[in-house]
Every structure is written in structure tokens, then in C-alpha cells.
Design a protein around this motif. Structure first.
Motif, PDB file in Angstrom:
ATOM      1  N   PHE A  99     -37.366   2.783  24.925  1.00 16.55           N
ATOM      2  CA  PHE A  99     -38.670   3.369  24.590  1.00 16.55           C
ATOM      3  C   PHE A  99     -39.363   2.463  23.582  1.00 16.55           C
ATOM      4  O   PHE A  99     -38.710   1.722  22.835  1.00 16.55           O
ATOM      5  CB  PHE A  99     -38.470   4.768  24.002  1.00 16.55           C
ATOM      6  CG  PHE A  99     -39.738   5.563  23.831  1.00 16.55           C
ATOM      7  CD1 PHE A  99     -40.520   5.890  24.936  1.00 16.55           C
ATOM      8  CD2 PHE A  99     -40.142   5.990  22.574  1.00 16.55           C
ATOM      9  CE1 PHE A  99     -41.682   6.633  24.781  1.00 16.55           C
ATOM     10  CE2 PHE A  99     -41.294   6.742  22.412  1.00 16.55           C
ATOM     11  CZ  PHE A  99     -42.075   7.064  23.519  1.00 16.55           C
ATOM     12  N   VAL A 100     -40.696   2.532  23.546  1.00 14.96           N
ATOM     13  CA  VAL A 100     -41.434   1.727  22.571  1.00 14.96           C
ATOM     14  C   VAL A 100     -41.081   2.205  21.162  1.00 14.96           C
ATOM     15  O   VAL A 100     -40.880   3.402  20.937  1.00 14.96           O
ATOM     16  CB  VAL A 100     -42.951   1.807  22.819  1.00 14.96           C
ATOM     17  CG1 VAL A 100     -43.312   1.157  24.157  1.00 14.96           C
ATOM     18  CG2 VAL A 100     -43.465   3.233  22.759  1.00 14.96           C
ATOM     19  N   PRO A 101     -41.002   1.293  20.187  1.00 11.08           N
ATOM     20  CA  PRO A 101     -40.548   1.694  18.856  1.00 11.08           C
ATOM     21  C   PRO A 101     -41.555   2.530  18.093  1.00 11.08           C
ATOM     22  O   PRO A 101     -41.179   3.329  17.231  1.00 11.08           O
ATOM     23  CB  PRO A 101     -40.298   0.357  18.154  1.00 11.08           C
ATOM     24  CG  PRO A 101     -41.227  -0.603  18.846  1.00 11.08           C
ATOM     25  CD  PRO A 101     -41.261  -0.150  20.279  1.00 11.08           C
ATOM     26  N   VAL A 102     -42.849   2.349  18.398  1.00  9.41           N
ATOM     27  CA  VAL A 102     -43.921   3.072  17.711  1.00  9.41           C
ATOM     28  C   VAL A 102     -45.007   3.346  18.739  1.00  9.41           C
ATOM     29  O   VAL A 102     -45.401   2.445  19.488  1.00  9.41           O
ATOM     30  CB  VAL A 102     -44.504   2.244  16.546  1.00  9.41           C
ATOM     31  CG1 VAL A 102     -45.766   2.905  15.988  1.00  9.41           C
ATOM     32  CG2 VAL A 102     -43.475   2.049  15.442  1.00  9.41           C
ATOM     33  N   THR A 103     -45.501   4.576  18.783  1.00  6.18           N
ATOM     34  CA  THR A 103     -46.643   4.890  19.644  1.00  6.18           C
ATOM     35  C   THR A 103     -47.618   5.766  18.876  1.00  6.18           C
ATOM     36  O   THR A 103     -47.211   6.699  18.179  1.00  6.18           O
ATOM     37  CB  THR A 103     -46.210   5.585  20.946  1.00  6.18           C
ATOM     38  OG1 THR A 103     -47.380   5.920  21.708  1.00  6.18           O
ATOM     39  CG2 THR A 103     -45.390   6.831  20.683  1.00  6.18           C
ATOM     40  N   PRO A 104     -48.918   5.465  18.974  1.00  2.00           N
ATOM     41  CA  PRO A 104     -49.906   6.350  18.354  1.00  2.00           C
ATOM     42  C   PRO A 104     -50.170   7.546  19.250  1.00  2.00           C
ATOM     43  O   PRO A 104     -49.381   7.837  20.161  1.00  2.00           O
ATOM     44  CB  PRO A 104     -51.139   5.432  18.250  1.00  2.00           C
ATOM     45  CG  PRO A 104     -51.021   4.542  19.449  1.00  2.00           C
ATOM     46  CD  PRO A 104     -49.530   4.329  19.668  1.00  2.00           C
ATOM     47  N   GLY A 105     -51.285   8.228  19.029  1.00  2.00           N
ATOM     48  CA  GLY A 105     -51.592   9.422  19.799  1.00  2.00           C
ATOM     49  C   GLY A 105     -52.069   9.159  21.204  1.00  2.00           C
ATOM     50  O   GLY A 105     -52.354  10.105  21.946  1.00  2.00           O
ATOM     51  N   THR A 106     -52.179   7.899  21.606  1.00  2.00           N
ATOM     52  CA  THR A 106     -52.493   7.538  22.976  1.00  2.00           C
ATOM     53  C   THR A 106     -51.586   6.390  23.402  1.00  2.00           C
ATOM     54  O   THR A 106     -51.287   5.502  22.602  1.00  2.00           O
ATOM     55  CB  THR A 106     -53.969   7.132  23.152  1.00  2.00           C
ATOM     56  OG1 THR A 106     -54.174   6.673  24.499  1.00  2.00           O
ATOM     57  CG2 THR A 106     -54.361   6.018  22.191  1.00  2.00           C
ATOM     58  N   ARG A 107     -51.158   6.412  24.668  1.00  2.00           N
ATOM     59  CA  ARG A 107     -50.360   5.298  25.169  1.00  2.00           C
ATOM     60  C   ARG A 107     -51.247   4.247  25.842  1.00  2.00           C
ATOM     61  O   ARG A 107     -50.757   3.211  26.297  1.00  2.00           O
ATOM     62  CB  ARG A 107     -49.283   5.794  26.137  1.00  2.00           C
ATOM     63  CG  ARG A 107     -49.788   6.490  27.360  1.00  2.00           C
ATOM     64  CD  ARG A 107     -48.634   7.033  28.221  1.00  2.00           C
ATOM     65  NE  ARG A 107     -49.135   7.701  29.417  1.00  2.00           N
ATOM     66  CZ  ARG A 107     -49.510   8.984  29.454  1.00  2.00           C
ATOM     67  NH1 ARG A 107     -49.413   9.722  28.355  1.00  2.00           N
ATOM     68  NH2 ARG A 107     -49.966   9.512  30.572  1.00  2.00           N
ATOM     69  N   TYR A 108     -52.551   4.504  25.885  1.00  2.00           N
ATOM     70  CA  TYR A 108     -53.483   3.549  26.482  1.00  2.00           C
ATOM     71  C   TYR A 108     -53.986   2.571  25.419  1.00  2.00           C
ATOM     72  O   TYR A 108     -55.170   2.496  25.093  1.00  2.00           O
ATOM     73  CB  TYR A 108     -54.627   4.280  27.179  1.00  2.00           C
ATOM     74  CG  TYR A 108     -54.132   5.116  28.334  1.00  2.00           C
ATOM     75  CD1 TYR A 108     -53.493   4.524  29.420  1.00  2.00           C
ATOM     76  CD2 TYR A 108     -54.265   6.499  28.322  1.00  2.00           C
ATOM     77  CE1 TYR A 108     -53.000   5.295  30.464  1.00  2.00           C
ATOM     78  CE2 TYR A 108     -53.791   7.274  29.370  1.00  2.00           C
ATOM     79  CZ  TYR A 108     -53.156   6.655  30.435  1.00  2.00           C
ATOM     80  OH  TYR A 108     -52.672   7.414  31.474  1.00  2.00           O
ATOM     81  N   VAL A 109     -53.032   1.842  24.877  1.00  2.00           N
ATOM     82  CA  VAL A 109     -53.265   0.811  23.863  1.00  2.00           C
ATOM     83  C   VAL A 109     -52.536  -0.439  24.329  1.00  2.00           C
ATOM     84  O   VAL A 109     -51.391  -0.361  24.791  1.00  2.00           O
ATOM     85  CB  VAL A 109     -52.710   1.266  22.493  1.00  2.00           C
ATOM     86  CG1 VAL A 109     -52.865   0.169  21.459  1.00  2.00           C
ATOM     87  CG2 VAL A 109     -53.391   2.539  22.031  1.00  2.00           C
ATOM     88  N   THR A 110     -53.175  -1.591  24.220  1.00  2.00           N
ATOM     89  CA  THR A 110     -52.491  -2.827  24.583  1.00  2.00           C
ATOM     90  C   THR A 110     -51.588  -3.299  23.453  1.00  2.00           C
ATOM     91  O   THR A 110     -51.783  -2.930  22.285  1.00  2.00           O
ATOM     92  CB  THR A 110     -53.490  -3.946  24.908  1.00  2.00           C
ATOM     93  OG1 THR A 110     -54.263  -4.246  23.732  1.00  2.00           O
ATOM     94  CG2 THR A 110     -54.413  -3.551  26.052  1.00  2.00           C
ATOM     95  N   VAL A 111     -50.625  -4.134  23.793  1.00  2.00           N
ATOM     96  CA  VAL A 111     -49.736  -4.697  22.778  1.00  2.00           C
ATOM     97  C   VAL A 111     -50.532  -5.544  21.785  1.00  2.00           C
ATOM     98  O   VAL A 111     -50.297  -5.490  20.570  1.00  2.00           O
ATOM     99  CB  VAL A 111     -48.611  -5.512  23.450  1.00  2.00           C
ATOM    100  CG1 VAL A 111     -47.868  -6.370  22.434  1.00  2.00           C
ATOM    101  CG2 VAL A 111     -47.643  -4.571  24.163  1.00  2.00           C
ATOM    102  N   GLY A 112     -51.492  -6.326  22.284  1.00  2.00           N
ATOM    103  CA  GLY A 112     -52.323  -7.109  21.373  1.00  2.00           C
ATOM    104  C   GLY A 112     -53.087  -6.232  20.405  1.00  2.00           C
ATOM    105  O   GLY A 112     -53.165  -6.517  19.208  1.00  2.00           O
ATOM    106  N   GLY A 113     -53.646  -5.136  20.912  1.00  2.00           N
ATOM    107  CA  GLY A 113     -54.350  -4.205  20.038  1.00  2.00           C
ATOM    108  C   GLY A 113     -53.419  -3.494  19.073  1.00  2.00           C
ATOM    109  O   GLY A 113     -53.777  -3.236  17.922  1.00  2.00           O
ATOM    110  N   ALA A 114     -52.197  -3.187  19.543  1.00  2.00           N
ATOM    111  CA  ALA A 114     -51.221  -2.517  18.675  1.00  2.00           C
ATOM    112  C   ALA A 114     -50.853  -3.394  17.486  1.00  2.00           C
ATOM    113  O   ALA A 114     -50.649  -2.901  16.371  1.00  2.00           O
ATOM    114  CB  ALA A 114     -49.972  -2.166  19.475  1.00  2.00           C
TER     115      ALA A 114
END
Length: 446
Positions: A99-114
Motif C-alpha cells: 500500500f502507499v505509505p501516505v495518502t491524502p483525502g483523495t487518491r487522484y494525486v500524482t506522485v510528482g504532485g505528492a
């Protein structure tokens, strides 16, 4: 091609030249051709304000750079191009038990943006922010060179939380989190007021990997700050039913019809939001332990409603998020009371506790209390109210989240971000002609 862009809040649209590179070479060529108004990279457009806009300049849509480059299932390492979304990673990795180590309130975020926003989630008090799980990244800088960066490198630390102003993130390697199911075991409880809520968080948050509280900002009097507290862990196979055990790592997020266009701007008034908040608070259990929930329902409930930001009408909305250090609980309490007295119709308001901040020079998280809330842009007196709150946050030693901001004044920034002078100096050194810029950068003199 020219196009008009906004952030997720749908305020302050500006027009830019749009290009969508499919390779690092195409990104470098677009940067060379950007012209005097510079360029900024953009992912899926989930920053609420103007961080991924560039009026009169160039915006690089990075979503076509979306290849998975490597996957080490033994070590839990994935290498991806910057345009890969967290949604794609979850769909790819959960069947393998990662699983991803950190996720905000939306999963529609790119890795670059994260990385650029150094996003945080419900687990910051234990796991930190996204960039703390990035083991390497590759950055395209203003001179056309690419740099392999690792934690501790000066340019890595400036890029983590740097809002895309040090260069274009091309790809990155992420350390993943092992899980044995795609379900969460969730504890829910109600808090009668803000003091009750903070006491529960302070004394029991350490027991949970994930923790968040929804606050009713319309409630007044003795109920001011009443909340629904939700904490969770990744469920283990022994918690599942026989039916769930047949496919314990299945990831099938539910989807509902999209929010309609043309919703009246005055729909979200204090009275209607107050009624919704009353219903939401009353329907929550006084205390419930061990409920099993899907990952999507626990982390990303709004992702099930495409274009949910339309519910705020044509004028859009602002998300206001601040953090104040531990020991400044009186400031947090005062801000909640002021928002309540002002009648701010917010049905999305969440309180979390942050752990230690990461190395990013402009990263938002710091040890303390963070409150995030959505507010219709049409709220009377909203600008002066938020300006006053900014002053109180600054005086308390806190800060405002740049990825959410769309209206802060530039004079507030140096006191909130102690490494700002270092960030500006590095930008002057590696990008003396301002090849990377944005509406946010110009507004805040970044």
C-alpha cells in the motif's frame, strides 16, 4: 494549445499554454520554449488554489508520463514516472500486499504532485509526510540538466514541498507499506465539544496508525467543536469473514453519479449545512469498535463522487488549512469559536495531530494541531476573517498550507516558513531567470 485552468476550488481561473510531454526530452523541450512567463508542472489539478496555474506562461501536464518503471516486491519499492497517480498505484500494488505509505483525502494525486506538495494523511503522527518515504527522485532543472536526488541532498529537501518551483520531477522511487488485506478495521466515537475531542486525541492517538476527526463548525455554545472521531488500522485476515477471505486484497472502490453542473451557488448556506452537520453527528455511533471498511470508504469517501467540487456552485470554494504547535490549544479553540460565530457553512472540516516535520524546506507539517476546512467563496466577510486568522496562526508559531492556499498575503510567509530565505537563495542560484514560476509563486513572491 491555450487553456483556462483553476485549482480544485475553481476560483481565480487563468489562461496558459498547455503541453503534455510524454518523455523527459519532450519536457525539456517544452521548458526551453516556455518564454518569459516561465513554466510549472501540473498533475491531476487537486491543489485547491493556484499552485499549478501560470497566467500567460506554460503549464506542463505531466499525466502522460505515467509508466511504472520498476517493482521490487521483496523490498516493497516501486519506481514510477511523476504522472502516475496514487489510484493507479493502489490498483497495481494492493493485490501484491503493498500500500502507499501516505495518502491524502483523495487518491487522484500524482506522485510528482505528492512530492511537490509533500502531502500528508491521517497517519502523519506516526509516518510523517510523503517525501519521507521517497528514496530517490530525478529532477529536470532550468538549465535542462537532470539530477538524481536522494534524501539529505539540498535540492531534494528544497523540492519536497517546493510546489514545483525547483524543477520538473520526472520520476521517483517510493518505499511502500506491507498490508495483508484491502480492508480497514475502524473505531468511531463522538466527542461532545472541542476540549473533549482534543483530550481523546492526545491520550489515545498513539494506539492507531490512522486518525482523523470531523468537526461541526456550525455548532455553537456548549457544542462548539463537537466531532466524530475515526481511527483505523489495516485489517488482518483473522478479522475477515469467509466471503471476504476469498479475495482479501481486492480493491474495488465504489463510484456514484457525478455531481451535476449548474448547482446554485447559494445552496450551501449556514442553515442547510447546519442541518446536514446535525444529521451527520447524530447518525454517528456514540462508540463503535472494529468495524470493517473498504480502503476507499475510509481514506477517500469523496472520490466516489466525480467532480464533487461542483456542489459549491460557479463561484467555487476555498480550503483553509493551518497548523499551530502543541501548547497553542487556546489559539485553535479561539479560531474554531470565531468560525462558528461567523456562521461559516463548512460541512468538510477535519482536525488531525501532526508528528515530527520532514526535511522539506517548505513542507507544511510540523508538530501540532492541523485544521482543514472548505468554505464557499461567497461567504460574506470571508477575506477579512481569514486574514485575521492568518495573523493568529502566525503569532502562535504556525503556518498555512501552500497546496491549499489561494489568498494568503506574502508578508505572512517568512514568519511561517523559517527556511524560506534558503529556498529563495537556492532558486536564485539554480534558476536565475525564473524559468519555473506559477500564479502562487508570483502572489507570494516565492
Amino acid at each position: 494549445m491555450e487553456g483556462q485552468l483553476t485549482g480544485w476550488g475553481r476560483t481565480a481561473p487563468t489562461t496558459a499554454t498547455l503541453c503534455a510531454p510524454t518523455t523527459a526530452a519532450e519536457a525539456a523541450a517544452a521548458l526551453r520554449d516556455a518564454g518569459g512567463r516561465g513554466a510549472v508542472a501540473r498533475g491531476l489539478g487537486r491543489s485547491y488554489g493556484d499552485a499549478a496555474q501560470n497566467a500567460g506562461g506554460t503549464v506542463l501536464d505531466m499525466t502522460r508520463l505515467a509508466a511504472v518503471q520498476s517493482l521490487d516486491l521483496e523490498q516493497g519499492l516501486v519506481g514510477v514516472e511523476a504522472g502516475v497517480s496514487l489510484d493507479k498505484l493502489m490498483r497495481l500494488l494492493l493485490p501484491f500486499g503493498w500500500f502507499v505509505p501516505v495518502t491524502p483525502g483523495t487518491r487522484y494525486v500524482t506522485v510528482g504532485g505528492a512530492i511537490g506538495a509533500d502531502i500528508h494523511g491521517k497517519n502523519h503522527h506516526l509516518s510523517g509526510s510523503f517525501s519521507q518515504h521517497v528514496t530517490r527522485m530525478r529532477l529536470l532543472t532550468a538549465d535542462g540538466a537532470t539530477h538524481e536526488l536522494r534524501p539529505g541532498d539540498e535540492l531534494f529537501d528544497a523540492t519536497a514541498g517546493g510546489m514545483g518551483l525547483t524543477g520538473v520531477i520526472l520520476d521517483a522511487t517510493i518505499q511502500l507499506l506491507p498490508v495483508s488485506t484491502s480492508l480497514m478495521t475502524v473505531d468511531t466515537e463522538r466527542a461532545d465539544d472541542l476540549d473533549d475531542l482534543m483530550h481523546r486525541l492526545e491520550t489515545t492517538d498513539h494506539r492507531y496508525r490512522y486518525s482523523v476527526a470531523w468537526i461541526d463548525l456550525v455548532a455553537r455554545g456548549a457544542a462548539t467543536g463537537r466531532a466524530v472521531l475515526t481511527r483505523g488500522e489495516h485489517a488482518t485476515p483473522d478479522m475477515l469473514s469467509p466471503r471476504q477471505l476469498a479475495d482479501p486484497l481486492a480493491f474495488r472502490p465504489r463510484s456514484f453519479p457525478a455531481a451535476p453542473r449548474g448547482i446554485p451557488g447559494g445552496l450551501l448556506r449556514t442553515a442547510t449545512v447546519g442541518a446536514f452537520n446535525e444529521l451527520w453527528f447524530r447518525k454517528a455511533p456514540r462508540e463503535k469498535r472494529g468495524q470493517l471498511q473498504r480502503i476507499g470508504a475510509f481514506f477517500h469517501p469523496l472520490d466516489g463522487v466525480p467532480d464533487w467540487n461542483r456542489v459549491y456552485g460557479r463561484a467555487g470554494f476555498l480550503q483553509y488549512q493551518f497548523v499551530v504547535p502543541y501548547g497553542q490549544e487556546a489559539v485553535l479553540r479561539s479560531i474554531v469559536e470565531q468560525l462558528s460565530r461567523h456562521g461559516c457553512p463548512s460541512f468538510l472540516a477535519v482536525l488531525k495531530r501532526f508528528g515530527e516535520g520532514g526535511p522539506g524546506w517548505l513542507s507544511f507539517p510540523m508538530p501540532g494541531w492541523t485544521l482543514a476546512l472548505d468554505l464557499p467563496a461567497t461567504v460574506p466577510g470571508l477575506g477579512p476573517l481569514l486574514d485575521r486568522l492568518d495573523e493568529q496562526v502566525l503569532a502562535a508559531g504556525g503556518r498555512i498550507y501552500l497546496a491549499k492556499d489561494s489568498r494568503m498575503r506574502p508578508q505572512s510567509l517568512p514568519g511561517m516558513y523559517p527556511k524560506l530565505a534558503d529556498f529563495r537563495a537556492l532558486r536564485e542560484r539554480i534558476d536565475p531567470h525564473g524559468a519555473f514560476t506559477s500564479d502562487l509563486a508570483r502572489r507570494l513572491a516565492l
